[in-house]
Design a protein around this motif. Structure first.
Motif, mmCIF file in Angstrom:
data_model
loop_
_atom_site.group_PDB
_atom_site.id
_atom_site.type_symbol
_atom_site.label_atom_id
_atom_site.label_comp_id
_atom_site.label_asym_id
_atom_site.label_seq_id
_atom_site.Cartn_x
_atom_site.Cartn_y
_atom_site.Cartn_z
ATOM 1 N N ARG A 1 0.818 -1.226 0.000
ATOM 2 C CA ARG A 1 0.000 0.000 0.000
ATOM 3 C C ARG A 1 0.853 1.278 0.000
ATOM 4 O O ARG A 1 0.583 2.209 0.753
ATOM 5 C CB ARG A 1 -0.937 0.032 1.216
ATOM 6 N N CYS A 2 1.858 1.273 -0.852
ATOM 7 C CA CYS A 2 2.731 2.437 -0.910
ATOM 8 C C CYS A 2 2.134 3.543 -1.770
ATOM 9 O O CYS A 2 2.545 4.694 -1.685
ATOM 10 C CB CYS A 2 4.093 2.036 -1.464
ATOM 11 N N GLY A 3 1.203 3.178 -2.648
ATOM 12 C CA GLY A 3 0.572 4.182 -3.496
ATOM 13 C C GLY A 3 1.365 4.551 -4.734
ATOM 14 O O GLY A 3 0.915 5.370 -5.538
ATOM 15 N N CYS B 1 6.091 -0.816 -9.108
ATOM 16 C CA CYS B 1 5.676 -1.522 -7.879
ATOM 17 C C CYS B 1 6.882 -2.092 -7.131
ATOM 18 O O CYS B 1 7.633 -2.894 -7.666
ATOM 19 C CB CYS B 1 4.697 -2.642 -8.202
ATOM 20 N N PRO B 2 7.081 -1.693 -5.877
ATOM 21 C CA PRO B 2 8.282 -2.104 -5.142
ATOM 22 C C PRO B 2 8.296 -3.578 -4.769
ATOM 23 O O PRO B 2 9.343 -4.077 -4.355
ATOM 24 C CB PRO B 2 8.258 -1.221 -3.893
ATOM 25 N N VAL B 3 7.153 -4.262 -4.889
ATOM 26 C CA VAL B 3 7.160 -5.693 -4.602
ATOM 27 C C VAL B 3 6.824 -6.503 -5.857
ATOM 28 O O VAL B 3 6.430 -7.665 -5.783
ATOM 29 C CB VAL B 3 6.208 -6.053 -3.446
HETATM 30 S S1 SF4 Z 1 2.850 -0.042 -6.182
HETATM 31 FE FE1 SF4 Z 1 2.642 -2.193 -5.597
HETATM 32 S S2 SF4 Z 1 2.903 -2.194 -3.379
HETATM 33 FE FE2 SF4 Z 1 2.561 -0.068 -3.941
HETATM 34 S S3 SF4 Z 1 0.326 0.207 -3.714
HETATM 35 FE FE3 SF4 Z 1 0.665 -0.361 -5.832
HETATM 36 S S4 SF4 Z 1 0.457 -2.591 -5.862
HETATM 37 FE FE4 SF4 Z 1 0.712 -1.992 -3.727
#
Ligand code: SF4
Lengths: 475, 307, 212
Positions: A314-316, A372-374
């Motif tokens: 949920r980093c946005g 996306c960091p993950v």
């Molecule tokens: S970038 Fe990836 S980790 Fe961050 S809110 Fe979106 S889906 Fe989630």
């Protein structure tokens, strides 16, 4: 047409034409982008960081049950309570019961998207409790009676002047006090009294650390720290997927979340809380409760293809880089989680029928997946969601018929060549007689704002046939 | 024996029908660098419109068909590579066919030989043939738009730019937000046309601000969106495909010849065979060579106004 | 109530029946991710400056003077009380302050009306210029409630990385109910992305770092 689809289309269309709003959001995101780029430079390898983060979260998700039990055991050993909420209603009821039992009259909240997800604010108010959001952005949208615009920056759509007017009206701040500093201090002052009198503090969580049995909370303002320090009861409301296996994983995840979320090296307060006030401690809450919410998450877990969405921290960042989010903003989605992660997750959590259209509100550009960091495969999941929508026959009939016709047309080269030639003639005829973009124009969705190439007299294949075939090409 | 690479042209259906000049230009460039080019006439569409709207059941037979035409036993004998003037359609075949084939053994088997044989045009020139200078000249200021599929699915960023930098007289200008989506998105452009149009307008504004004569790309669909949007605006920037730029001025460059051409591998740069390339030979101005945007189909009017 | 627990854990087990083999990477924040910190003290100084922590390097000889000067600034608002963590090291330090300053000190958990707090910390992190405190550093409120937070630390507490600092804190204070890694004074940029210090927590964070 479902009502969610209808209201989405209306809101999206309105927002797509609201240039001032887009400029406000873009300005805010311009600042974010510069910070993000500088922030990534602080890593020896941003891509290696993402790679390892994905591996850690994938392991956390793959062993979710074991880790949650480990987490629970440690919390319980310090005298904390863990409640497993299957649904939003379970979570709300537990918290309301607790408030009643403790005779709570006012609640101080710190930013939590899960609290939005279960509509906790409305439930508390419905039970006659005063519930105040302490995060500045969240407080602003609460005063406006709006949901957060963005999962990390709830008030990014508002200009300072709007906030100043709001504070003047609702908090009675003086007319001249309209700098960001003045407004922040007005909120600080207002909130101090609430912190002192609240009978319960409610926070979210960014991570649940299995081996330490602690809840990790990331913030800049200090409101979550106060929420967890002053009221006699502290409740953490969070999703079961927030697990991280080890305390030491935070050495990666705190900087990673901060960088992706705001471009900061690390946020101001990165805290870990494992229970109520312990023997020998000077202060702290008497009771500590962690509410672990399922609410559809185990269904996503069962989906091998899209299980990785539970890695989300949920980093946005995916919202921040999404051109569709830039254009329609956070409110048009009509969901708790907006932007790419919202468009992927909401249909999975709440059904394709009501929310499948969100997966179609994307040009599939992949900027989300790239940031996306993950390493969640966001834009490909949008296509998979679309596939499920098609399989469940929730797509409009013309599209379904159209796609059948498309397959029939493209299954035979001669048929395709003949009909395409005819279509070119018709298109030229239309261009000659029907004004582009007029109501009679079947291609109006395109031509209302864009030209279409004038169809050529000769297609490529016709040209090839005419110029090449006779010379012995064996195509 | 040194052999000329034998290429099967994969011409996306909308290029075939609406933008034939793009495919013609690609033929001309490929032949110029020494390739032997064929057009398998049985091809239609790779099925991406059905795939990306989620109608995979309609997309699967088209993927199967594509695989048989371009990688069946006979095709494997006849062609060394499949080359396509669209990053997006290349992505469909390379990255999305495997997704379609998941759980469909027959399709999985059919598409397996496509692996490593299908290339986007600039990718093929630079990565496979190691060609950068094809001998083109195009004395204009040009900006390059990164199509999302070419950039993020195929990982192409430097390849088209290296080709553009080698074009005589061309000045490559990077616009702001060059990697941001133009908003085309296939069916999205019709189904969510307001959002799509807003994105197109933002992209067009970035193009205009770059102060260029042309915007180019590896993706003709992006160019339809950007060119179509630009055509509604007062500026005079036109959209043109990379292949059209690389085909420009090839006649003039004949004597000099390409400098680092993969044609070393071939007997002779088959410049002659481009002689009958019809409209393509006439460069940008020919009636069948209308650049993607309609207004640009009357380039004279706009070009003459250029100081 | 255990019904929910059993249901959720049961669904998780069922969902993961097909779970792919995978492993947990070791050393997730190692050199491949973050370039090693060459000189921890220099890095700590630079990061403090960047995140607006006020850092004073002190020795036994000048620490009392430095603290006196720092406290002398804290006059505004509140009842003038400075809450001090009740720890031998801080009692010893306080005893060396001028009598006038000493009258404002209270060795008690922080209260809302106080103007500052003085606490120890568990560790310092060079990479981010952070102070790691726990609920054993004078309680939870002491490190978040007063407008100014002053930390008295020793250079031997400085760790290059976050994970080392966390492990150190956990072995020193294994039963603490809260740890908090503090990086600069409280802040927000929720209004037009403009940075404002002192959102809800301290407006000033001061570290006295003993280097001898
Ligand atoms: S970038 Fe990836 S980790 Fe961050 S809110 Fe979106 S889906 Fe989630």
């Amino acid at each position: 047409m479902s009502s969610t689809l209808h209201s989405f289309e209306q809101a999206a269309t309105r927002a797509a034409h609201d240039r001032p709003q887009q400029e406000t959001v873009r300005t805010s995101l311009g600042t974010y982008n510069r910070a993000l780029n500088a922030g990534r430079e602080r890593f020896a390898s941003w891509s290696e960081a993402r790679h390892r983060a994905r591996a850690v979260k994938a392991d956390a998700v793959a062993h979710l049950g074991e880790y949650l039990e480990q987490f629970e055991a440690r919390i319980t050993s310090r005298g904390g309570h863990v409640f497993w909420a299957e649904t939003a209603a379970d979570a709300r009821d537990y918290i309301l019961d607790l408030a009643r039992r403790r005779g709570v009259r006012s609640v101080i909240k710190s930013k939590s998207m899960v609290s939005e997800e279960v509509h906790l604010g409305a439930a508390l108010e419905g039970a006659g409790l005063e519930a105040v959001e302490s995060d500045l952005g969240e407080f602003i949208v609460q005063l406006r009676n709006e949901p957060p615009y963005h999962i990390v920056t709830p008030a990014m759509h508002l200009r300072r002047a709007q906030i100043a007017a709001l504070f003047q009206q609702k908090l009675g701040t003086p007319a001249g006090a309209d700098s960001a500093e003045d407004l922040t201090m007005a909120a600080r002052h207002y909130m101090r009294a609430r912190f002192a009198s609240a009978g319960m503090g409610i926070t979210g969580a960014n991570f649940l650390i299995a081996d330490a049995g602690m809840v990790a909370i990331t913030e800049n303002e200090g409101n979550a720290r106060l929420t967890a320090s002053l009221p006699p009861v502290h409740v953490v409301l969070t999703g079961i997927e927030k697990i991280l296996p080890r305390l030491t994983d935070l050495a990666l995840f705190w900087p990673l979340l901060s960088t992706a979320g705001t471009g900061q090296a690390i946020t101001c307060y990165s805290s870990l809380i494992g229970g109520p006030r312990q023997p020998g401690e000077a202060d702290g809450p008497e009771e500590f409760h962690v509410v672990l919410l399922d609410n559809g998450r185990t269904r996503v877990l069962a989906d091998q293809e899209r299980r990785d969405t539970l890695q989300c921290i949920r980093c946005g960042a995916c919202l921040n880089v999404c051109p569709v989010f830039h254009t329609i903003g956070g409110h048009a989605y009509g969901t708790t989680y907006s932007g790419p992660i919202g468009a992927v997750l909401t249909p999975l959590l709440r059904g394709e029928k009501e929310f499948g259209h969100l997966s179609f509100a994307s040009s599939l550009c992949g900027a989300c997946t790239e940031i996306c960091p993950v390493e969640i495969d966001l834009h490909h999941h949008l296509i998979e969601n679309r596939r499920d929508s098609a399989l469940q026959h929730v797509r409009p009939l013309p599209e379904r018929i159209g796609m059948r016709a498309f397959r029939w047309l493209m299954s035979d080269a001669a048929r395709y060549a003949r009909l395409a030639q005819l279509a070119r003639h018709l298109l030229r005829f239309k261009n000659a007689w029907v004004p582009e973009g007029s109501p009679l124009d079947l291609l109006r969705p395109w031509t209302a704002s864009r030209d279409l190439p004038e169809p050529p007299r000769e297609s490529f294949r016709e040209w090839w046939q005419r110029t090449r075939q006779e010379r012995g090409g064996h195509a | 024996m040194v052999t000329r690479p034998r290429i099967a042209l994969f011409i996306p259906c909308f290029v075939d029908q609406l933008l034939p000049q793009v495919a013609q230009a690609m033929v001309r460039v490929l032949e110029r660098v020494g390739c032997q080019v064929e057009f398998p006439a049985a091809q239609t569409c790779c099925g991406q419109p059905a795939f990306s709207t989620g109608h995979w059941a309609e997309a699967r037979p088209l993927a199967l068909r594509f695989a048989e035409i371009f990688a069946g036993p006979e095709a494997r004998q006849s062609y060394d590579a499949v080359v396509c003037p669209s990053g997006s359609c290349t992505t469909m075949v390379r990255n999305f066919f495997p997704a379609l084939a998941h759980g469909d053994a027959a399709l999985a088997q059919a598409i397996a030989p496509l692996h490593g044989r299908v290339f986007e045009f600039s990718e093929y020139l630079v990565r496979q043939l190691n060609v950068r200078d094809v001998g083109a000249s195009f004395p204009y200021r040009v900006t390059f738009h990164d199509g999302c599929h070419a950039l993020r699915e195929l990982g192409l960023y430097d390849e088209p730019r290296e080709l553009l930098r080698a074009v005589r007289g061309l000045e490559l200008v990077e616009m702001e937000e060059t990697t941001e989506c133009c908003g085309f998105g296939g069916a999205f452009s019709m189904q969510m046309s307001d959002i799509s149009a807003a994105l197109g307008q933002r992209k067009a504004a970035n193009v205009e601000r770059a102060g260029v004569d042309f915007v180019t790309s590896c993706d003709p669909s992006c160019l339809m969106q950007i060119g179509g949007t630009l055509a509604r605006q007062p500026g005079r920037v036109r959209a043109i495909h990379l292949a059209e730029i690389l085909a420009a001025g090839l006649d003039a460059g004949l004597d000099a010849g390409p400098q680092d051409s993969g044609a070393e591998r071939s007997a002779q740069p088959s410049a002659r065979t481009t002689g009958d390339a019809g409209g393509a030979r006439a460069g940008l101005r020919g009636p069948r060579d209308a650049p993607p945007a309609k207004r640009a189909a009357k380039p004279g009017a706009r070009a003459e106004k250029r100081p | 109530m255990p019904k929910g627990r059993d249901h959720i854990l049961g669904r998780i087990r069922a969902a993961l029946a097909d779970r792919p083999p995978g492993g947990l990477p070791e050393d997730v924040a190692g050199a491949a991710v973050f370039a090693p910190v060459a000189d921890p003290l220099a890095r700590f100084q630079a990061e403090c400056q960047a995140n607006r922590t006020e850092l004073h390097l002190v020795t036994a000889a000048n620490e009392a003077d430095c603290l006196t000067a720092v406290l002398a600034r804290e006059k505004e608002g509140g009842d003038g009380t400075i809450y001090v963590q009740d720890a031998p090291a801080l009692r010893a330090l306080a005893a060396r302050l001028p009598a006038a300053t000493q009258t404002n000190l209270q060795f008690a958990p922080a209260q809302p009306a106080g103007i500052a707090s003085l606490t120890l910390c568990e560790a310092l992190v060079a990479r981010t210029g952070s102070v790691l405190v726990s609920s054993r550093c004078g309680g939870r409120a002491a490190t978040i409630l007063p407008p100014t937070h002053i930390v008295y630390a020793h250079a031997s507490q400085l760790h290059a990385e976050i994970d080392a600092a966390l492990l150190a804190a956990r072995s020193q204070s294994p039963t603490a109910s809260l740890y908090s890694l503090i990086t600069g004074p409280s802040r927000t940029s929720d209004i037009e992305k403009m940075l404002v210090l002192g959102a809800h927590g301290p407006k000033r964070l001061t570290v006295l770092l003993r280097t001898d």
